[in-house]
Enzyme design. Structure first.
Site, short mmCIF file in Angstrom:
data_model
loop_
_atom_site.label_atom_id
_atom_site.label_comp_id
_atom_site.label_asym_id
_atom_site.label_seq_id
_atom_site.Cartn_x
_atom_site.Cartn_y
_atom_site.Cartn_z
N GLU A 416 1.80 11.02 6.67
CA GLU A 416 1.32 11.91 7.70
C GLU A 416 2.56 12.35 8.54
O GLU A 416 2.39 13.25 9.25
CB GLU A 416 0.50 10.93 8.63
CG GLU A 416 -0.79 10.88 8.28
CD GLU A 416 -1.71 9.88 9.22
OE1 GLU A 416 -1.08 9.19 9.93
OE2 GLU A 416 -2.94 10.19 9.04
N GLU A 447 -0.35 -7.62 -6.62
CA GLU A 447 0.28 -8.20 -5.23
C GLU A 447 0.88 -9.55 -5.71
O GLU A 447 1.62 -10.20 -4.93
CB GLU A 447 -0.94 -8.35 -4.30
CG GLU A 447 -1.94 -9.40 -4.54
CD GLU A 447 -2.75 -9.66 -3.23
OE1 GLU A 447 -2.65 -10.85 -2.66
OE2 GLU A 447 -3.30 -8.76 -2.66
#
Length: 605
Positions: A416, A447
């Site tokens: 963003e 992960e």
């Protein structure tokens, strides 16, 4: 089918609800009573005269051949103290022939269960009088004595009325308000003094003036009077409970209901978190008992306002029952306390049986705990920002690393920034375990690779001018912990955002932001409060850094990329305001130079 009878009893009326296991309800009303003033026989007589005929009528409508059978009774009433509760319980058993449990408890516990359900919090009654308690989802933990109208009862109808009368006759309110009062209440001071000091029920008399306050809340002096009374209630009662700064504070009663707006103002002014406000607790009590586990709720330690009379032919005694329940609770507490906070059980249960609006309300209550938690770690966030800025001025970058929700939020924040502040996409980089595929689909065991994160950082040429921020609610994700540890070992500034204290991730980071938001609404679902908090902190970090780097002017995004008509229009309006030129000229100037900042710089030359 099992039938449960629930009662919410005041001194003037009692609301009853006959509840079936399938959720069907039948509402009844009788005269209220208070065991402080009525004997057991008088209560029996009242129940036989008013309640039994209604129950029998219900049985007749359902085609039953005899009086309706009731297995359990849960009675909440004014005056039902530890000493007086057995009187009511015996009367109920004598009249209703209760098969199993007959619990008689204070109206305060009824208010707590009605407004908070199975969730912990602080419950308050604001009616003619006031009261409050802390509550663990089942029982009252502590009850600050309200002390009555003379010594306490802050926020109540009686005290609001008393304050209004005093301010009227001592001319503490504007003359226009005083004139309105005398126009609506043609009563003399001598009559008021007689009612207050010589007649019964002065509290009800004083509370009768609260409609005037409600009608004239648009008068600033009236609004302030009400808010001050509510703030006094919060300070002198609610503030005394542990957790008052983060637990939801729920309210029951006519005063709370009709003065919702000033009550919310008072809550916000005291930095507390408003839960639900309901006029009466019955709907909440129905929900509580419909979905509660089918077990005897005994008079456990900490709630001295209830009494349960088991059937005489049962072998288990009340003391044995208490001991069994207490031991069970203790063992659960020991087990749960060893879990990380993010894995501890939710404060809520039986979620699949709850209505949509109740689910949403309870989630909202939990979400309200996030912002105050972040407020506590703002100095740590500031410390991280202040160390990042000089590095970025030298060409450094920010790397976010996370897995699952944490990784997606890092990538989101990084993506963003270019359109918002006009920075290149390499300025802030989000890395997620499993790569871009993991943005939309879970990548199995990604992960768990403790070296993968560091290898990805090396592929981006990470160096000592950069900053690496690990994001993991648990604080133990190997992908994140491994990368932060290696970055720290190589002299790179490291930070982290976690929702558990004292984690391996925090130990590896130079600046550890430990945002402890508590157990999730759904046990272990860290996409909820933890994810909300992570997003808020990431917003703070990136926005504060961009402002310090000069990417904002005043409060405007002067470096935003002009990627669509909305942003072109926004930039044009910025130039119109800053340069005092017409819209068409500002638009041409913006498109010529490509950004608001460059247009401003060129125009000033």
């Amino acid at each position: 089918m099992k039938k449960i009878l629930i009662a919410d009893c005041g001194s003037t009326k009692t609301d009853w609800c006959l509840l079936s296991e399938d959720g069907k309800t039948m509402r009844l009303k009788t005269t209220g009573f208070n065991p402080v003033y009525l004997s057991e026989q008088e209560i029996v007589d009242l129940l036989q005269r008013e309640l039994v005929p209604q129950l029998q009528g219900t049985a007749d409508r359902q085609g039953a051949s005899s009086a309706i059978s009731i297995e359990d009774v849960y009675f909440y009433g004014a005056g039902c103290t530890k000493e007086k509760s057995p009187v009511v319980a015996k009367a109920l058993r004598a009249v209703l022939h209760v098969k199993d449990n007959c619990e008689v408890a204070s109206d305060m516990l009824g208010a707590a269960r009605g407004v908070l359900g199975h969730a912990p919090g602080i419950a308050c009654i604001l009616g003619t009088g006031s009261n409050s308690c802390s509550y663990d989802g089942t029982k009252m933990l502590e009850n600050v004595s309200p002390l009555g109208m003379i010594l306490g009862d802050e926020g109540s109808g009686a005290v609001l009325g008393r304050t209004l009368i005093g301010d009227i006759f001592k001319r503490q309110l504007p003359s226009s308000v005083i004139e309105k009062f005398h126009g609506e209440y043609p009563i003399s001071l001598s009559e008021i003094i007689d009612k207050v000091y010589h007649q019964p029920m002065p509290n009800r008399f004083l509370a009768s003036f609260t409609p005037f306050l409600s009608r004239h809340l648009d008068e600033e002096s009236i609004y302030v009077l009400v808010v001050r009374s509510f703030r006094a209630f919060l300070r002198r009662n609610v503030r005394l409970y542990d957790g008052s700064d983060w637990l939801p504070v729920g309210f029951v009663g006519s005063i709370a209901w009709h003065f919702r707006e000033p009550l919310q103002t008072a809550i916000e002014a005291e930095g507390m978190h408003l839960g639900r406000i309901i006029q009466a607790p019955m709907d909440g009590l129905v929900d509580y008992h419909l979905h509660a586990q089918k077990q005897v709720v005994a008079d456990r330690p900490g709630d001295r306002s209830s009494a349960v009379l088991p059937q005489q032919d049962k072998e288990t005694t009340l003391t044995d029952m208490d001991a069994s329940l207490t031991d069970k609770d203790a063992s659960l507490t020991d087990k749960e306390s060893s879990l990380p906070i993010t894995e501890q059980p939710s404060h809520y249960d039986h979620l699949e049986t709850r209505s949509v609006i109740d689910l949403l309300r309870d989630m909202n209550i939990e979400d309200q705990k996030v912002a105050p938690t972040i407020e506590k770690v703002l100095p740590t966030v500031a410390q991280l920002v202040e160390q990042i800025v000089p590095r970025m001025r030298k060409g450094g970058r920010i790397f976010y690393l996370g897995a699952g929700t944490s990784g997606r939020l890092g990538v989101l924040d990084a993506s963003e920034l270019p359109p918002t502040f006009g920075v290149p996409p390499t300025f802030v980089i989000g890395l997620i375990a499993g790569g871009d595929t993991a943005l939309r689909n879970a990548v199995e065991k990604a992960e768990d690779d403790s070296d993968a994160g560091w290898q990805e950082l090396l592929a981006h040429g990470v160096n000592q001018e950069d900053t690496v921020i690990g994001i993991a609610a648990s604080g133990t994700t190997p992908y994140v912990v491994g990368a932060v540890e290696k970055a720290h070992d190589h002299g790179i500034l490291t930070g982290c955002i976690t929702s558990n204290p004292h984690t391996p991730l925090a130990a590896a980071a130079d600046v550890a932001i430990e945002m402890i938001v508590g157990p999730e609404f759904i046990t272990g679902s860290s996409r909820m409060k933890s994810g909300t908090g992570q997003k808020m902190i990431l917003n703070m970090i990136s926005t504060a850094v961009m402002i310090r780097l000069g990417r904002v002017k005043g409060n405007r995004m002067v470096n935003m990329q002009l990627t669509n008509q909305k942003l072109i229009d926004r930039g044009t309006r910025m130039l119109v305001e800053a340069l005092h030129i017409d819209y068409s000229k500002a638009r041409r100037l913006l498109l010529l130079h490509g950004s608001v900042e460059k247009a401003l710089e060129e125009h000033s030359l």
